[in-house]
Structures are given as structure tokens and as C-alpha cells.
Design a protein around this motif. Sequence first.
Motif, PDB file in Angstrom:
ATOM      1  N   TRP A  10       0.793  -1.001  -0.076  1.00 59.46           N
ATOM      2  CA  TRP A  10      -0.060   0.139  -0.062  1.00 59.46           C
ATOM      3  C   TRP A  10       0.761   1.382   0.035  1.00 59.46           C
ATOM      4  O   TRP A  10       1.943   1.392   0.754  1.00 59.46           O
ATOM      5  N   SER A  14      -1.855   3.559  -4.553  1.00 56.43           N
ATOM      6  CA  SER A  14      -3.130   3.497  -4.159  1.00 56.43           C
ATOM      7  C   SER A  14      -3.908   4.675  -3.971  1.00 56.43           C
ATOM      8  O   SER A  14      -3.214   5.924  -3.466  1.00 56.43           O
ATOM      9  N   ASP A 133      -9.330  -1.088   0.931  1.00 55.63           N
ATOM     10  CA  ASP A 133      -7.935  -1.585   0.391  1.00 55.63           C
ATOM     11  C   ASP A 133      -7.538  -2.444   1.581  1.00 55.63           C
ATOM     12  O   ASP A 133      -6.653  -3.421   1.416  1.00 55.63           O
TER      13      ASP A 133
END
Length: 139
Positions: A10, A14, A133
Amino acid sequence: MKTENVMTQWGLRSLSYWMTLFIALGILFIGLRFILLPRVSVEDFGIQVCSQSDLAFGRIKGIRDMYSGLALLALLLGRMKKATAYVFTAAIIIPCMDCLQIYLNNGLDLPRMLVHGLTAVYMIITSFLLFSDTNKATS
């Protein structure tokens, strides 16, 4: 209870990372502005300054905002998306309460209330993306 700081992928790729970064840098800028230019910042926020001592409240808000921005930046730099998601979501209370304060002090001051209201909506969307996410990465 086991505490673990797992580095993830991440980050820069993102959308939720960039949306959170935007808020973190924005609130850091606003905090600095409240400290350096308290009179202008307080009046732009929507609160009338009655005396010089009222400016201390603007500086206090600036300190709060700077902390919020720095806390989010620390989580972002550590790529701790789950912690970022929880802290960011809890912070949604700030623009909501700011909007309420504008209403309680000025009545229906739409331009100023919209700034805080739209910030809250942006943060809700970002929070949803952060948790989406997070769920994808853990499944």
C-alpha cells in the motif's frame, strides 16, 4: 496480544494513500496558517475575533491541526494502512464539529459550512477506500 507492523505494498499506487496524503498536507498547512496568521485564519474559519486574547484559540486550533496532519503523515510514511484507516476515520469528527461550530456561531453560513461539510464527505469516501484496501490485502 501480538502487535505487528507489516510493511505492505500500500502506498503510492493506491488512491486512498493519495487522498489521505492530500488531507494530511492540507491540514498541516491550515495548522501552520492558524499559528502564523491567527486573526486572518480565525476570521476565514468563520469566528469573529472580539479581543486579542481570542487569537489564542486560533493558535490552539493550529496546534491541533498540525498534530492531526503529522500523525497521518507518520502513518502514511510507515505504510500502516490499517492504523491509517482507523485514525483517519476517527478524525472525521473534526470537520463535522467545525461545521457545527460555524452554524452555532454564525447561523446558516453556507460557504463556510460547505468547506467543512464537503471535507467530511471527502473523508468519509477516503475512509471507505482505506478500509476497502485493507480488506483486499488481508483476504
